[in-house]
Scaffold this active site. Structure first.
Site, short mmCIF file in Angstrom:
data_model
loop_
_atom_site.label_atom_id
_atom_site.label_comp_id
_atom_site.label_asym_id
_atom_site.label_seq_id
_atom_site.Cartn_x
_atom_site.Cartn_y
_atom_site.Cartn_z
N SER A 1 0.84 -1.21 0.00
CA SER A 1 0.00 0.00 0.00
C SER A 1 0.87 1.26 0.00
O SER A 1 1.81 1.39 0.80
CB SER A 1 -0.92 0.01 1.23
OG SER A 1 -1.56 1.26 1.34
N GLU B 1 -9.55 5.00 -8.93
CA GLU B 1 -9.79 5.66 -7.63
C GLU B 1 -9.51 7.15 -7.77
O GLU B 1 -8.37 7.61 -7.59
CB GLU B 1 -8.89 5.05 -6.55
CG GLU B 1 -9.25 3.62 -6.18
CD GLU B 1 -8.48 3.11 -4.97
OE1 GLU B 1 -7.66 3.89 -4.41
OE2 GLU B 1 -8.69 1.96 -4.57
#
Length: 731
Positions: free
Chosen positions: A646, A698
């Site tokens: 991440s 996103e």
């Protein structure tokens, strides 16, 4: 000049015969005033005669004559008070006499001679026109004028329209001579014929009888004076008789005179016919009354004093918003007026409303808010009124919080309480959170070779949907088939459509355009032409050359367990961070630039806030495992990173506002996509780049690279993986 009415018969004779009659007057008014008028003279003589003696008293006042005292006073036209000057005092005397005549007295209180001197325009009346003429002449003398008052008035009459017809004069004379013996000479007598108004010709006949000689005098008309005198002479021996016949054609003159009262207003001019004011401020439009000699008193009024008021000098003050008319009227002539359009605005009143969101997609039971900016910023009352068009679908609080009630659509509107004409609206769509309402794909097109396969990852929305089962179909299974998990297999050349449908809500689906080829697609080759020329032959050779790929060498480094490509820290499915990577918080540079970004957005009425910044390895592990438990590992991998993979662990990534697709199509989303690079950020997972980034689109996820690098990536139109030439796939 024209004679006065009171002495018309006397002056008629005077003008025709060229002699001066004597008329007697007394101070007590019991005698008759006499007037002597000389040709082209500006003086009039008023005489009092007794016992045939006369004395000249040039400066004696006209009202102070002494009875039985012989006096002769010379009067100048316009010099009413006899002071040998023509000035404002004479004009005042004329106006006083005019007021007396117009009033109950019905008398001018002037002597006959004063009356003559006062009537400067010779119209037989003593009035304001004579006073105006005297004042005009007085002003003329004050500027060193030298003309007499008669010549001045003639010169001033150039504004008079005159039409003159002058036919020729024809005279026919017949003379007869006769010799006769007559008696001794006799006297000659001349008689005056009475005046007539329309005489066209004059005939004079002189006869010489034995004892009598008769002469016919001239006959005058209203426009021309003509006289003929015939004299007969007799001797003791002979008499000559002359007979003359004269035909006289007179000149006819038509004169039209237009008189304008110099004191009466005929027109009003304004420096402004429209004025814009703010509440509490004032302005003025300057007034010009015409003619310049007119009475300039003004009367001011306003059509609506709740909007603006005006004082006696014409100063206008705005009271409240609106439009009205301010009028100025001549006090002297109320029929003459002029209007001013007055527009009043309130600079402290709300004129527009901006919202951070104009669309909302909410699940039943969910809620959201769109932040309000009332403009202008200095508006004194920014109170809001919120209304829902259908409270059965969504309700709204006094603060603007929208709450979903049931499936459907409605409009939520915010109004300015101080100015209800100003409003802004939000389109609200409410969905059942347990029901699939939308399907997102990682790719919407596939180009495959026969024998190969590909997959497009699916996201069922909302994420709270209880049944996210998929149904896959192909429009032509002979070209491309698809299995229950969405794997598309290329079977033969052609084009078809592969669709995924929500099993729980078949009305919701998404399509993939699939093109299958039997061999790779190669672009047309470039062409190189060489030409050789000689004196005899020309040879042309064409060679096909395959395109040469551009090879870029990248510097890849591993520092403290992290991978840097050309100095850029990379965290994706291929490159990970160790669990103990020493970050602990947002990067200071990234934080400073993000704060600047949010401040600049706020100046535009936009609200951008950090919803998720730094996450530790443990935080990401908990989040990822939760999604796997809900959607399974395959689907979770399309939108959530495994721990260590991440970007949030690097301290360089930030999620803004709502971390779902309700962020789409908001003003903040659009502005962020176009401006993030100016502050050093990129949209890390762009739409249509899912095959390169490994994650679904996103729009809320931004990554800090620094302004120069972020701008270069933004201008390239590529994802970060494409820009650096790296992959993103789990091993």
């Amino acid at each position: 000049m024209r004679a006065k009415r009171l002495i018309a018969s006397v002056l008629s004779f005077t003008l025709c015969a060229g002699v001066t009659p004597a008329i007697f007057a007394s101070a007590a008014g019991s005698e008759t005033a006499a007037v002597t008028m000389g040709v082209n003279s500006s003086t009039i003589t008023d005489a009092k005669t007794n016992a045939g003696s006369t004395a000249l008293i040039p400066d004696a006042p006209l009202t102070a004559a002494t009875a039985d005292t012989p006096t002769v006073v010379t009067i100048q036209l316009g010099d009413v008070n006899g002071d040998a000057k023509i000035d404002a005092n004479d004009a005042s005397a004329i106006l006083s006499a005019y007021a007396s005549i117009s009033g109950s007295a019905k008398s001018s209180n002037l002597t006959a001679a004063q009356t003559i001197a006062a009537d400067v325009n010779m119209d037989g009346k003593t009035d304001a026109v004579d006073a105006s003429n005297v004042l005009s002449y007085y002003a003329y003398l004050s500027t060193k004028g030298t003309l007499s008052i008669e010549d001045f008035l003639k010169a001033s009459s150039s504004e008079t329209t005159t039409t003159t017809t002058a036919p020729p004069v024809t005279t026919t004379a017949k003379v007869t001579f006769t010799t006769t013996t007559v008696k001794p000479p006799v006297t000659t007598t001349t008689a005056t014929a009475p005046a007539v108004t329309t005489a066209q010709s004059v005939t004079s006949t002189a006869a010489a009888p034995v004892d009598t000689t008769t002469t016919a005098a001239a006959i005058t008309t209203t426009t021309a004076a003509a006289h003929t005198t015939t004299t007969t002479s007799e001797t003791t021996t002979t008499s000559t008789t002359t007979t003359t016949t004269t035909t006289l054609t007179t000149t006819s003159t038509t004169t039209t005179t237009t008189y304008a009262d110099p004191y009466k207003v005929s027109e009003i001019k304004l420096s402004k016919t429209e004025i814009e004011l703010n509440v509490g401020t004032g302005g003025i439009s300057y007034v010009t009354m015409l003619p310049a000699t007119a009475d300039k008193r003004e009367i001011w009024s306003c059509s609506d004093e709740s909007i603006a008021v005006v004082d006696n000098e014409g100063w206008i003050v705005g009271m409240s918003e609106g439009v009205c008319t301010v009028t100025v009227t001549s006090f002297n002539n109320p029929a003459v007026k002029a209007d001013i359009k007055v527009t009043v605005k309130d600079p402290n009143k709300v004129s527009s409303i901006r919202l951070t969101k104009t669309d909302m997609r909410l699940p039943i039971g969910g809620g959201d808010i769109s932040y309000v900016t009332m403009l202008p910023a200095n508006a004194y009352n920014k109170a809001e009124i919120w209304v829902s068009s259908d409270p059965r679908v969504a309700t709204v609080s006094d603060e603007g919080w929208v709450y979903a009630v049931s499936e459907g659509s409605c409009v939520v509107t915010v109004y300015s309480k101080s100015n209800p004409a100003v409003s802004a609206s939000i389109n609200v769509t409410v969905t059942d959170p347990s029901k699939v309402a939308e399907i997102k794909l990682s790719k919407y097109e596939m180009n495959l070779l026969i024998g190969t396969h590909d997959i497009s990852y699916v996201t069922m929305l909302p994420r709270t949907a209880t049944n996210i089962d998929e149904v896959w179909t192909s429009s032509n299974p002979a070209i491309a088939s698809v299995d229950n998990w969405g794997n598309v297999y290329a079977l033969s050349e052609g084009t078809c459509t592969v669709s995924v449908i929500s099993k729980a809500n078949p009305a919701v689906k998404a399509d993939i355009k699939v093109t299958v080829r039997s061999k790779p697609f190669i672009a047309p080759p470039a062409t190189t032409t060489s030409t050789t020329t000689s004196t005899t032959t020309t040879t042309t050779t064409t060679t096909a050359t395959a395109p040469v790929p551009t090879v870029t060498t990248r510097l890849i480094q591993n520092i403290n367990g992290a991978t840097f490509v050309d100095g850029i820290l990379i965290v994706n499915k291929t490159y990970e961070l160790p669990a103990d990577y020493p970050t602990g918080a947002l990067n200071p540079n990234a934080l400073a630039q993000f704060n600047k970004l949010t401040e600049d957005a706020a100046k535009l009425g936009l609200s951008i806030k950090c919803s998720s910044g730094y996450r530790s390895y443990k935080d990401q592990e908990r989040i990822y495992n939760n999604y796997v438990a809900i959607d399974g590992i395959v689907k979770a991998d399309t939108y959530s990173a495994r721990p260590g993979h991440s970007e949030h662990q690097s301290g360089l990534a930030i999620d803004v506002n709502s971390i779902d697709y309700t962020f789409l199509n908001t003003p903040e989303c659009d502005w962020l996509a176009k401006n993030a690079h100016k502050y050093g950020f990129i949209i890390r997972y762009p739409l249509g780049k899912e095959a390169y980034t490994g994650y679904s689109y996103e729009p809320w996820h931004i990554r800090y690279l620094g302004i120069d690098t972020a701008t270069a990536v933004y201008n390239s139109g590529l994802s970060l993986e494409e820009y650096l030439g790296i992959t993103s796939a789990y091993k």
